[in-house]
Design a protein around this motif. Sequence first.
Motif, PDB file in Angstrom:
ATOM      1  N   THR A  14      21.342   6.579  41.910  1.00 55.76           N
ATOM      2  CA  THR A  14      20.137   7.132  41.638  1.00 55.76           C
ATOM      3  C   THR A  14      20.045   8.349  40.796  1.00 55.76           C
ATOM      4  OG1 THR A  14      19.145   5.970  43.669  1.00 55.76           O
ATOM      5  CG2 THR A  14      18.035   7.872  43.029  1.00 55.76           C
ATOM      6  N   GLY A  15      21.086   9.198  41.533  1.00 54.34           N
ATOM      7  CA  GLY A  15      21.040  10.612  40.517  1.00 54.34           C
ATOM      8  C   GLY A  15      21.583  10.258  39.167  1.00 54.34           C
ATOM      9  N   VAL A  16      22.374   9.325  38.789  1.00 52.58           N
ATOM     10  CA  VAL A  16      22.635   9.153  37.391  1.00 52.58           C
ATOM     11  C   VAL A  16      21.475   8.530  36.758  1.00 52.58           C
ATOM     12  CG1 VAL A  16      23.766   7.670  35.837  1.00 52.58           C
ATOM     13  CG2 VAL A  16      25.135   8.798  37.451  1.00 52.58           C
ATOM     14  N   LYS A  17      20.614   7.864  37.223  1.00 62.05           N
ATOM     15  CA  LYS A  17      19.373   7.298  36.671  1.00 62.05           C
ATOM     16  C   LYS A  17      18.278   8.509  36.301  1.00 62.05           C
ATOM     17  CE  LYS A  17      19.389   2.530  38.135  1.00 62.05           C
ATOM     18  NZ  LYS A  17      18.570   1.509  38.783  1.00 62.05           N
ATOM     19  N   LYS A  18      18.413   9.838  37.264  1.00 70.70           N
ATOM     20  CA  LYS A  18      17.316  10.525  37.008  1.00 70.70           C
ATOM     21  C   LYS A  18      17.968  11.363  36.053  1.00 70.70           C
ATOM     22  CE  LYS A  18      15.671  10.849  41.851  1.00 70.70           C
ATOM     23  NZ  LYS A  18      15.602  11.710  43.312  1.00 70.70           N
ATOM     24  N   LEU A  19      19.088  11.525  35.815  1.00 72.89           N
ATOM     25  CA  LEU A  19      19.789  12.172  35.005  1.00 72.89           C
ATOM     26  C   LEU A  19      19.295  11.740  33.534  1.00 72.89           C
ATOM     27  CD1 LEU A  19      23.416  13.141  36.010  1.00 72.89           C
ATOM     28  CD2 LEU A  19      21.338  14.745  36.026  1.00 72.89           C
ATOM     29  N   PHE A  20      19.312  10.311  33.174  1.00 70.24           N
ATOM     30  CA  PHE A  20      18.959   9.627  32.167  1.00 70.24           C
ATOM     31  C   PHE A  20      17.634  10.131  31.922  1.00 70.24           C
ATOM     32  CE2 PHE A  20      22.825   7.144  32.402  1.00 70.24           C
ATOM     33  CZ  PHE A  20      23.002   7.004  30.709  1.00 70.24           C
ATOM     34  N   SER A  21      16.484  10.169  32.841  1.00 71.12           N
ATOM     35  CA  SER A  21      15.004  10.363  32.707  1.00 71.12           C
ATOM     36  C   SER A  21      14.603  11.887  32.607  1.00 71.12           C
ATOM     37  CB  SER A  21      14.413   9.618  33.507  1.00 71.12           C
ATOM     38  OG  SER A  21      14.703   9.940  35.048  1.00 71.12           O
ATOM     39  N   ASP A  22      15.798  12.752  32.623  1.00 75.14           N
ATOM     40  CA  ASP A  22      15.384  14.257  32.627  1.00 75.14           C
ATOM     41  C   ASP A  22      15.305  14.680  31.403  1.00 75.14           C
ATOM     42  OD1 ASP A  22      15.300  16.740  32.869  1.00 75.14           O
ATOM     43  OD2 ASP A  22      16.524  16.918  34.954  1.00 75.14           O
ATOM     44  N   GLU A  23      14.073  14.563  30.883  1.00 76.85           N
ATOM     45  CA  GLU A  23      13.569  15.301  29.337  1.00 76.85           C
ATOM     46  C   GLU A  23      14.306  16.661  29.096  1.00 76.85           C
ATOM     47  OE1 GLU A  23       9.713  14.488  28.369  1.00 76.85           O
ATOM     48  OE2 GLU A  23       9.466  12.431  28.941  1.00 76.85           O
ATOM     49  N   LYS A  24      14.083  17.404  30.172  1.00 73.44           N
ATOM     50  CA  LYS A  24      14.547  18.824  29.951  1.00 73.44           C
ATOM     51  C   LYS A  24      16.054  19.073  29.705  1.00 73.44           C
ATOM     52  CE  LYS A  24      14.483  23.272  32.247  1.00 73.44           C
ATOM     53  NZ  LYS A  24      13.933  24.091  33.132  1.00 73.44           N
ATOM     54  N   LEU A  25      16.733  17.965  30.462  1.00 75.02           N
ATOM     55  CA  LEU A  25      18.246  18.067  30.543  1.00 75.02           C
ATOM     56  C   LEU A  25      18.533  17.402  29.253  1.00 75.02           C
ATOM     57  CD1 LEU A  25      20.963  18.206  31.625  1.00 75.02           C
ATOM     58  CD2 LEU A  25      20.620  15.846  32.777  1.00 75.02           C
ATOM     59  N   ARG A  26      17.818  16.196  28.777  1.00 77.22           N
ATOM     60  CA  ARG A  26      18.418  15.562  27.424  1.00 77.22           C
ATOM     61  C   ARG A  26      18.233  16.519  26.398  1.00 77.22           C
ATOM     62  NH1 ARG A  26      15.027  10.941  28.847  1.00 77.22           N
ATOM     63  NH2 ARG A  26      13.749  11.408  27.362  1.00 77.22           N
ATOM     64  N   ALA A  27      16.855  17.340  26.340  1.00 74.97           N
ATOM     65  CA  ALA A  27      16.740  18.341  25.178  1.00 74.97           C
ATOM     66  C   ALA A  27      17.855  19.718  25.364  1.00 74.97           C
ATOM     67  CB  ALA A  27      15.375  18.991  25.415  1.00 74.97           C
ATOM     68  N   GLU A  28      18.206  19.935  26.332  1.00 76.25           N
ATOM     69  CA  GLU A  28      19.320  20.878  26.801  1.00 76.25           C
ATOM     70  C   GLU A  28      20.637  20.587  26.042  1.00 76.25           C
ATOM     71  OE1 GLU A  28      21.722  24.340  27.450  1.00 76.25           O
ATOM     72  OE2 GLU A  28      19.335  23.900  27.352  1.00 76.25           O
ATOM     73  N   ASP A  41      36.235  18.179  42.342  1.00 73.48           N
ATOM     74  CA  ASP A  41      34.658  18.731  42.391  1.00 73.48           C
ATOM     75  C   ASP A  41      34.070  17.755  43.259  1.00 73.48           C
ATOM     76  OD1 ASP A  41      35.361  20.725  40.771  1.00 73.48           O
ATOM     77  OD2 ASP A  41      34.164  20.172  39.143  1.00 73.48           O
ATOM     78  N   ASN A  42      32.853  18.367  43.895  1.00 80.37           N
ATOM     79  CA  ASN A  42      32.148  17.705  44.833  1.00 80.37           C
ATOM     80  C   ASN A  42      30.702  18.123  44.539  1.00 80.37           C
ATOM     81  OD1 ASN A  42      30.923  17.796  48.174  1.00 80.37           O
ATOM     82  ND2 ASN A  42      31.523  15.741  47.186  1.00 80.37           N
ATOM     83  N   THR A  43      29.712  17.297  44.887  1.00 83.75           N
ATOM     84  CA  THR A  43      28.512  17.932  44.585  1.00 83.75           C
ATOM     85  C   THR A  43      27.370  16.940  45.598  1.00 83.75           C
ATOM     86  OG1 THR A  43      26.656  18.544  43.024  1.00 83.75           O
ATOM     87  CG2 THR A  43      27.574  16.374  42.605  1.00 83.75           C
ATOM     88  N   THR A  44      26.065  17.296  45.529  1.00 79.51           N
ATOM     89  CA  THR A  44      24.943  16.515  46.146  1.00 79.51           C
ATOM     90  C   THR A  44      24.375  15.846  45.142  1.00 79.51           C
ATOM     91  OG1 THR A  44      23.291  18.319  46.390  1.00 79.51           O
ATOM     92  CG2 THR A  44      24.837  18.059  47.990  1.00 79.51           C
ATOM     93  N   LYS A  45      23.456  14.984  45.277  1.00 87.67           N
ATOM     94  CA  LYS A  45      22.678  14.083  44.448  1.00 87.67           C
ATOM     95  C   LYS A  45      21.863  15.092  43.492  1.00 87.67           C
ATOM     96  CE  LYS A  45      19.373  12.004  47.722  1.00 87.67           C
ATOM     97  NZ  LYS A  45      18.824  10.800  48.009  1.00 87.67           N
ATOM     98  N   ASP A  46      21.359  16.146  44.478  1.00 93.78           N
ATOM     99  CA  ASP A  46      20.244  16.973  43.964  1.00 93.78           C
ATOM    100  C   ASP A  46      20.625  17.960  42.907  1.00 93.78           C
ATOM    101  OD1 ASP A  46      18.212  15.670  45.488  1.00 93.78           O
ATOM    102  OD2 ASP A  46      18.657  16.810  47.415  1.00 93.78           O
ATOM    103  N   HIS A  47      22.054  18.083  42.991  1.00 99.02           N
ATOM    104  CA  HIS A  47      22.575  19.188  42.079  1.00 99.02           C
ATOM    105  C   HIS A  47      23.802  18.566  41.108  1.00 99.02           C
ATOM    106  CE1 HIS A  47      21.421  21.611  45.579  1.00 99.02           C
ATOM    107  NE2 HIS A  47      21.430  22.651  44.370  1.00 99.02           N
ATOM    108  N   MET A  48      23.576  17.318  40.589  1.00103.69           N
ATOM    109  CA  MET A  48      24.493  16.557  39.510  1.00103.69           C
ATOM    110  C   MET A  48      24.071  17.048  38.483  1.00103.69           C
ATOM    111  SD  MET A  48      24.146  12.605  41.264  1.00103.69           S
ATOM    112  CE  MET A  48      24.958  12.001  39.843  1.00103.69           C
ATOM    113  N   VAL A  49      22.708  17.658  38.059  1.00103.49           N
ATOM    114  CA  VAL A  49      22.329  18.152  36.957  1.00103.49           C
ATOM    115  C   VAL A  49      23.153  19.529  36.412  1.00103.49           C
ATOM    116  CG1 VAL A  49      20.420  19.437  37.747  1.00103.49           C
ATOM    117  CG2 VAL A  49      20.362  18.822  35.410  1.00103.49           C
ATOM    118  N   ASP A  50      23.437  20.150  37.378  1.00107.73           N
ATOM    119  CA  ASP A  50      24.116  21.418  37.165  1.00107.73           C
ATOM    120  C   ASP A  50      25.648  20.885  37.124  1.00107.73           C
ATOM    121  OD1 ASP A  50      21.800  23.086  38.237  1.00107.73           O
ATOM    122  OD2 ASP A  50      22.125  22.448  40.229  1.00107.73           O
ATOM    123  N   LYS A  51      26.086  20.014  37.710  1.00104.91           N
ATOM    124  CA  LYS A  51      27.476  19.720  37.361  1.00104.91           C
ATOM    125  C   LYS A  51      27.490  19.362  35.830  1.00104.91           C
ATOM    126  CE  LYS A  51      29.968  19.947  40.036  1.00104.91           C
ATOM    127  NZ  LYS A  51      30.917  21.205  40.306  1.00104.91           N
TER     128      LYS A  51
END
Length: 495
Positions: free
Chosen positions: A202-216, A479-489
């Motif tokens: 679910t976290g990876v799918k959210k990364l794909f749909s994160d327009e702000k992240l894609r632009a960055e 490294d370890n993270t939570t699903k809510d902080h995958m974007v930071d990783k």
Amino acid sequence: MYYVSTRSKNHRLTASQAIAQGLAVDGGLLTPEVFPKLSHNGLKTLTDMSYQQRAVYVMNPYLEDFTASELSSFATKAYGPDKFDAREVAPVRTVDGNTHCLELWHGPTCAFKDMALQMLPHLLSASLVKNDEKKTACILVATSGDTGKAALEGFRDVDGTRILVFYPKDGVSAIQQLQMNTQEGENVGVCSVVGNFDDAQTGVKKLFSDEKLRAELAGRGYFFSSANSINWGRVLPQIVYYVSAYCDLVKTEKIQLGDPVNVCVPTGNFGNILAGYYAGQMGVPIRKFICASNSNNVLTDFLRTGVYDRNRRFYNTMSPSMDILISSNLERMLYELSGSSDGEVRGYMDQLAEKGRYEVGDAVKGKLSRYFAAGFCDDAQTQRVIARMWNEHKYLIDPHTAVAFDVLDQYRAETGDDTAAIVVSTASPFKFCDSVLGALGVTDLREGTDILGQLSELTGVSAPAPLAGLAGKEVRFTDNTTKDHMVDKVLEMLK
């Protein structure tokens, strides 16, 4: 041949565009508009071919913007003897008179994911060139164990790519974790995620749909693509081994050309069994697709009732690659069985996202009943099957394969259907030494990679070289993270 989204078929892509993009921009899965057919004579021709030649023959109609020469080169590199320890690449072993095992774990990471992930990097890198893509492809992967290592190995130091793999902390086997965390290569990254596979996916799918992240990331020279089976370039090479297995059974005179077979597949994300269904749509005479689950039996319930409900207890089992409650590739099956109704599929996926469940209509239920059977097997029974297969046949299998053998036995007992069956074996037993040794009655287990030698000494079966070679390798990733902080990783790893 064009590709459309399961949620909106208005936007058409070429094969190279679909492979480079990975996931449709609307969140749907890219799927071919039509499925080419294999004639009776085509299957007969394939019977006398090598695995590499079969791969080109089967994949070529789906990849119109690739030449046969390109595909031949890719197949030679992907499935050569330096990659696979079996000449047949995906050998079929007969266990008894009408039960055969398709061994898909003879590649560099000892799991069936190698069958696609040795081919995908060639398809993707060529697609980037065909699309005149200047940015670096960042391959995002969520893994329940095997995909991660296979993708890391396949994309290691491939030009124009970076690969980042996320796996569930405490949700993979010790050997699987060691395989990923010792991965070599300058373009690779690995991180565990608190939670289960569904959290990582679910976290990876959210990364794909994160327009702000894609632009960055576009500003940094990157774009996202996928090596999970949401990418058509992953599913397509998997069709090949179903065609190949059937041809090998004909070649060895276990069946006659045109005879039907059943296939039983240990299933988590639904990509493997989906590829078998596509092979059947192409013309391989497969009578029944038997979906085998562990205690996370969401697919068993769905295929029997038409109700998909992920609102249930999650189990960590000894077959972790199937510890999944959200089976992404089922969306492609819904698209096919609904008559390519993107609106209907979109509605199901919206319900899944909002309520965690949906129920398909009667027409789809009827088709599910026609094509599929399903069952599940808990850990205790899995151990019994591993022991029985060794004691009765001297055949060493991993827990996922054991689940499939048990569900096939259930199906035969319930239906009386003794059609020749292919059981899909998805991983080497040496990837799950602790579970296999436990099933064989061993309680005092050695630590680390020494456990590989323990299983070899007990059975006389040699550990595959890629796993034996793990001893002493440097752990590079912790490294370890939570699903809510995958974007930071991701931002950290793509500086």
